[in-house]
Design an enzyme around this catalytic site. Sequence first.
Site, PDB file in Angstrom:
ATOM      1  N   THR A  92     -41.542  -3.924 -51.844  1.00  0.00           N
ATOM      2  CA  THR A  92     -41.329  -2.475 -51.725  1.00  0.00           C
ATOM      3  C   THR A  92     -39.840  -2.212 -51.942  1.00  0.00           C
ATOM      4  O   THR A  92     -39.122  -1.857 -51.015  1.00  0.00           O
ATOM      5  CB  THR A  92     -41.772  -1.964 -50.336  1.00  0.00           C
ATOM      6  OG1 THR A  92     -41.230  -2.834 -49.325  1.00  0.00           O
ATOM      7  CG2 THR A  92     -43.267  -1.902 -50.204  1.00  0.00           C
ATOM      8  N   THR A 127     -43.314  -3.911 -45.902  1.00  0.00           N
ATOM      9  CA  THR A 127     -42.578  -2.906 -45.123  1.00  0.00           C
ATOM     10  C   THR A 127     -42.656  -1.583 -45.875  1.00  0.00           C
ATOM     11  O   THR A 127     -42.188  -1.500 -47.019  1.00  0.00           O
ATOM     12  CB  THR A 127     -41.114  -3.352 -44.965  1.00  0.00           C
ATOM     13  OG1 THR A 127     -41.119  -4.659 -44.373  1.00  0.00           O
ATOM     14  CG2 THR A 127     -40.337  -2.388 -44.082  1.00  0.00           C
ATOM     15  N   PHE A 161     -42.286  -9.805 -39.469  1.00  0.00           N
ATOM     16  CA  PHE A 161     -40.915  -9.897 -38.947  1.00  0.00           C
ATOM     17  C   PHE A 161     -40.248 -11.230 -39.258  1.00  0.00           C
ATOM     18  O   PHE A 161     -39.163 -11.507 -38.749  1.00  0.00           O
ATOM     19  CB  PHE A 161     -40.917  -9.664 -37.425  1.00  0.00           C
ATOM     20  CG  PHE A 161     -41.371  -8.282 -37.043  1.00  0.00           C
ATOM     21  CD1 PHE A 161     -40.467  -7.229 -37.000  1.00  0.00           C
ATOM     22  CD2 PHE A 161     -42.698  -8.022 -36.764  1.00  0.00           C
ATOM     23  CE1 PHE A 161     -40.879  -5.941 -36.677  1.00  0.00           C
ATOM     24  CE2 PHE A 161     -43.128  -6.737 -36.444  1.00  0.00           C
ATOM     25  CZ  PHE A 161     -42.212  -5.696 -36.394  1.00  0.00           C
ATOM     26  N   ARG A 163     -38.086 -14.223 -40.821  1.00  0.00           N
ATOM     27  CA  ARG A 163     -36.762 -14.214 -41.471  1.00  0.00           C
ATOM     28  C   ARG A 163     -36.708 -15.325 -42.500  1.00  0.00           C
ATOM     29  O   ARG A 163     -37.169 -16.437 -42.225  1.00  0.00           O
ATOM     30  CB  ARG A 163     -35.664 -14.473 -40.420  1.00  0.00           C
ATOM     31  CG  ARG A 163     -35.545 -13.391 -39.380  1.00  0.00           C
ATOM     32  CD  ARG A 163     -34.798 -13.895 -38.163  1.00  0.00           C
ATOM     33  NE  ARG A 163     -35.512 -15.007 -37.531  1.00  0.00           N
ATOM     34  CZ  ARG A 163     -35.053 -15.719 -36.510  1.00  0.00           C
ATOM     35  NH1 ARG A 163     -33.869 -15.459 -35.999  1.00  0.00           N
ATOM     36  NH2 ARG A 163     -35.764 -16.706 -35.994  1.00  0.00           N
ATOM     37  N   LYS A 216     -41.475  -1.376 -37.457  1.00  0.00           N
ATOM     38  CA  LYS A 216     -40.787  -2.273 -38.392  1.00  0.00           C
ATOM     39  C   LYS A 216     -39.459  -1.665 -38.862  1.00  0.00           C
ATOM     40  O   LYS A 216     -38.405  -2.312 -38.812  1.00  0.00           O
ATOM     41  CB  LYS A 216     -41.696  -2.551 -39.601  1.00  0.00           C
ATOM     42  CG  LYS A 216     -41.041  -3.354 -40.701  1.00  0.00           C
ATOM     43  CD  LYS A 216     -40.711  -4.771 -40.294  1.00  0.00           C
ATOM     44  CE  LYS A 216     -39.867  -5.450 -41.362  1.00  0.00           C
ATOM     45  NZ  LYS A 216     -39.450  -6.793 -41.013  1.00  0.00           N
ATOM     46  N   CYS A 272     -34.064  -7.098 -46.965  1.00  0.00           N
ATOM     47  CA  CYS A 272     -34.673  -6.214 -45.963  1.00  0.00           C
ATOM     48  C   CYS A 272     -33.721  -5.163 -45.399  1.00  0.00           C
ATOM     49  O   CYS A 272     -33.955  -3.970 -45.590  1.00  0.00           O
ATOM     50  CB  CYS A 272     -35.264  -7.048 -44.836  1.00  0.00           C
ATOM     51  SG  CYS A 272     -36.680  -8.016 -45.397  1.00  0.00           S
TER      52      CYS A 272
HETATM   53  P1  NAD Z   1     -41.074 -10.673 -53.092  1.00  0.00           P
HETATM   54  O1  NAD Z   1     -40.474  -9.762 -54.058  1.00  0.00           O
HETATM   55  O2  NAD Z   1     -40.467 -12.008 -52.806  1.00  0.00           O
HETATM   56  O3  NAD Z   1     -42.604 -10.955 -53.521  1.00  0.00           O
HETATM   57  C1  NAD Z   1     -43.517  -9.951 -53.891  1.00  0.00           C
HETATM   58  C2  NAD Z   1     -44.588 -10.582 -54.766  1.00  0.00           C
HETATM   59  O4  NAD Z   1     -45.592  -9.607 -55.044  1.00  0.00           O
HETATM   60  C3  NAD Z   1     -44.076 -11.057 -56.148  1.00  0.00           C
HETATM   61  O5  NAD Z   1     -44.438 -12.408 -56.334  1.00  0.00           O
HETATM   62  C4  NAD Z   1     -44.773 -10.141 -57.138  1.00  0.00           C
HETATM   63  O6  NAD Z   1     -45.061 -10.785 -58.360  1.00  0.00           O
HETATM   64  C5  NAD Z   1     -46.041  -9.796 -56.372  1.00  0.00           C
HETATM   65  N1  NAD Z   1     -46.707  -8.591 -56.838  1.00  0.00           N
HETATM   66  C6  NAD Z   1     -46.153  -7.378 -57.116  1.00  0.00           C
HETATM   67  N2  NAD Z   1     -47.121  -6.518 -57.504  1.00  0.00           N
HETATM   68  C7  NAD Z   1     -48.286  -7.185 -57.461  1.00  0.00           C
HETATM   69  C8  NAD Z   1     -49.635  -6.849 -57.747  1.00  0.00           C
HETATM   70  N3  NAD Z   1     -49.971  -5.616 -58.132  1.00  0.00           N
HETATM   71  N4  NAD Z   1     -50.582  -7.775 -57.607  1.00  0.00           N
HETATM   72  C9  NAD Z   1     -50.263  -9.023 -57.212  1.00  0.00           C
HETATM   73  N5  NAD Z   1     -49.004  -9.405 -56.923  1.00  0.00           N
HETATM   74  C10 NAD Z   1     -48.034  -8.499 -57.040  1.00  0.00           C
HETATM   75  O7  NAD Z   1     -41.234  -9.845 -51.757  1.00  0.00           O
HETATM   76  P2  NAD Z   1     -41.068 -10.343 -50.244  1.00  0.00           P
HETATM   77  O8  NAD Z   1     -39.662 -10.648 -49.944  1.00  0.00           O
HETATM   78  O9  NAD Z   1     -42.143 -11.367 -49.937  1.00  0.00           O
HETATM   79  O10 NAD Z   1     -41.432  -8.990 -49.481  1.00  0.00           O
HETATM   80  C11 NAD Z   1     -42.734  -8.448 -49.482  1.00  0.00           C
HETATM   81  C12 NAD Z   1     -42.774  -7.320 -48.470  1.00  0.00           C
HETATM   82  O11 NAD Z   1     -42.550  -7.837 -47.161  1.00  0.00           O
HETATM   83  C13 NAD Z   1     -41.673  -6.265 -48.684  1.00  0.00           C
HETATM   84  O12 NAD Z   1     -42.184  -5.012 -48.322  1.00  0.00           O
HETATM   85  C14 NAD Z   1     -40.596  -6.687 -47.719  1.00  0.00           C
HETATM   86  O13 NAD Z   1     -39.803  -5.601 -47.301  1.00  0.00           O
HETATM   87  C15 NAD Z   1     -41.420  -7.215 -46.572  1.00  0.00           C
HETATM   88  N6  NAD Z   1     -40.723  -8.224 -45.752  1.00  0.00           N
HETATM   89  C16 NAD Z   1     -39.933  -9.157 -46.353  1.00  0.00           C
HETATM   90  C17 NAD Z   1     -39.297 -10.111 -45.563  1.00  0.00           C
HETATM   91  C18 NAD Z   1     -38.403 -11.145 -46.183  1.00  0.00           C
HETATM   92  O14 NAD Z   1     -37.682 -11.808 -45.437  1.00  0.00           O
HETATM   93  N7  NAD Z   1     -38.395 -11.321 -47.479  1.00  0.00           N
HETATM   94  C19 NAD Z   1     -39.507 -10.126 -44.165  1.00  0.00           C
HETATM   95  C20 NAD Z   1     -40.343  -9.175 -43.609  1.00  0.00           C
HETATM   96  C21 NAD Z   1     -40.961  -8.230 -44.416  1.00  0.00           C
END
Ligand code: NAD
Length: 457
Positions: A92, A127, A161, A163, A216, A272
């Site tokens: 997101t 998120t 949540f 990290r 969140k 994040c």
């Molecule tokens: P990221 O960008 O690492 O991974 C997202 C994945 O989704 C990618 O591999 C992308 O190819 C895939 N994707 C996108 N559109 C798609 C679709 N239509 N169908 C299938 N796959 C699709 O993201 P992330 O860091 O894992 O974060 C994901 C969510 O979790 C976000 O909203 C983020 O804010 C939240 N979050 C992240 C963390 C963190 O530490 N990274 C921690 C808590 C929450």
Amino acid sequence: MRGLAINKIAVIGTGYVGLVTGSVLADLGLDVTCVDNNSEKINGLREGIVPIYEPGLDLIVERNICAKRLVFTTDIKKAVSECDVIMIAVGTPPAADGSADLQFIEAAVREMASHLNNYKVIVNKSTVPIGTAQKIKGWIFEELRLRGVSYDFDILANPEFLREGSAINDFLHPDRVVIGSETTRAVDIIKQVYRVLFLDDSQYVVTDLESAEMIKYASNAFLAMKVTFMNEIAHLCEKVGANVQDVANGMGMDRRIGSEFLLPGPGFGGSCFPKDTRAIAEVGRQMGAPVSLIEQTIQANENQKLLMARKISDEMGDLQGKQLAVLGLSFKPNTDDMREAPSITILNELAKKGANFKVYDPIACKEANRRLEHLRDRIVYCSDEYETMKDSDALIIITEWKQFRNLNLEKVKILLKKPIFFDLRNLYQKSYMEEKGFKYVGVGQGTKFQPFLVETS
Ligand code: NAD
């Protein structure tokens, strides 16, 4: 699904959250299908190639592929039709105005909905702004209407949540699991999935969809604010001659404050805090309830990164043609994530003044190379700490990787042209470094006033 024996789970999105969630649940005995629309990623994962650096994750992935509990696919239709619980963990990212861009969520949800074939629990782990769960419901209803079919489903808001860098442990041992729901049926089902984590019932926060989504954002914004507060206190410490580390200790012992997130540094980054603070600020503006502390936090964090660059250029004078040794580029240790890393702003600012860099990061060099492509003529990537220092005019620690805590200071002094040491993570103590003959610049380590030690005779 009858009797709540949940065995098959689909996770859409195999990034930091989706891949960790899917792999750890598989490791705990569940059958998990991880779906991503990035076929290169999926092909690699099928062969056990983990596209991100997260300690311990590669072994878990490999083990569970072998055990056939973890499957990777781009075929969302198959995954959706075979699974009872569908978790969404797509990105997101921020849109141009700072709000969360929901295009990936919407695309994933609509595609999923076009393959619904019976009752499902749809669990959103991404998120998202408050109200998104209701939008997800609307998108699903629209798709079902277009198909001329009607299936029952429940939506859960189950923010994550974990990290980066300690994601596996965080997922296995969460402080709390937040579940926003409109039905007890769906809550019972997700608790059945998380049963494998052996959680105490008191660790669940069960609430409505909107409150779960707000928890969140409010949590991340609060932590970002705490970090930023300490960065500003650190700056003030420098001005008044106090030592921020003692200040943080003294504050952190107060249980109402808590000792975590009190360490000053070059500003927060990552995937994040920056985007989530901007997104909640935008929600506040749209709803006519501006969250001024968060707005201020965003601005102060930008200032902090610039302040670090200024600290360096003030000390170094003319940077034209100077070479700086840089240790650590990722936004924090134990990850290769460079999204909004302070190193990017700091290097950009110093490059504008003519500096060149020899850099080293234990993991993030490949990602840094991509994100700092525009500075490629100014950056040399090195294979260890000491290589960066050779013939450099000063050393800058930006990310606190453990291995930087115990540098061979004699060697550092010999290798650097001048023993100038910028420690943006306070890994060393000013007095000690000065004793060792360095010009040392930390964060918030003011020259101490020692009023009680003054001789009065
Ligand atoms: P990221 O960008 O690492 O991974 C997202 C994945 O989704 C990618 O591999 C992308 O190819 C895939 N994707 C996108 N559109 C798609 C679709 N239509 N169908 C299938 N796959 C699709 O993201 P992330 O860091 O894992 O974060 C994901 C969510 O979790 C976000 O909203 C983020 O804010 C939240 N979050 C992240 C963390 C963190 O530490 N990274 C921690 C808590 C929450």
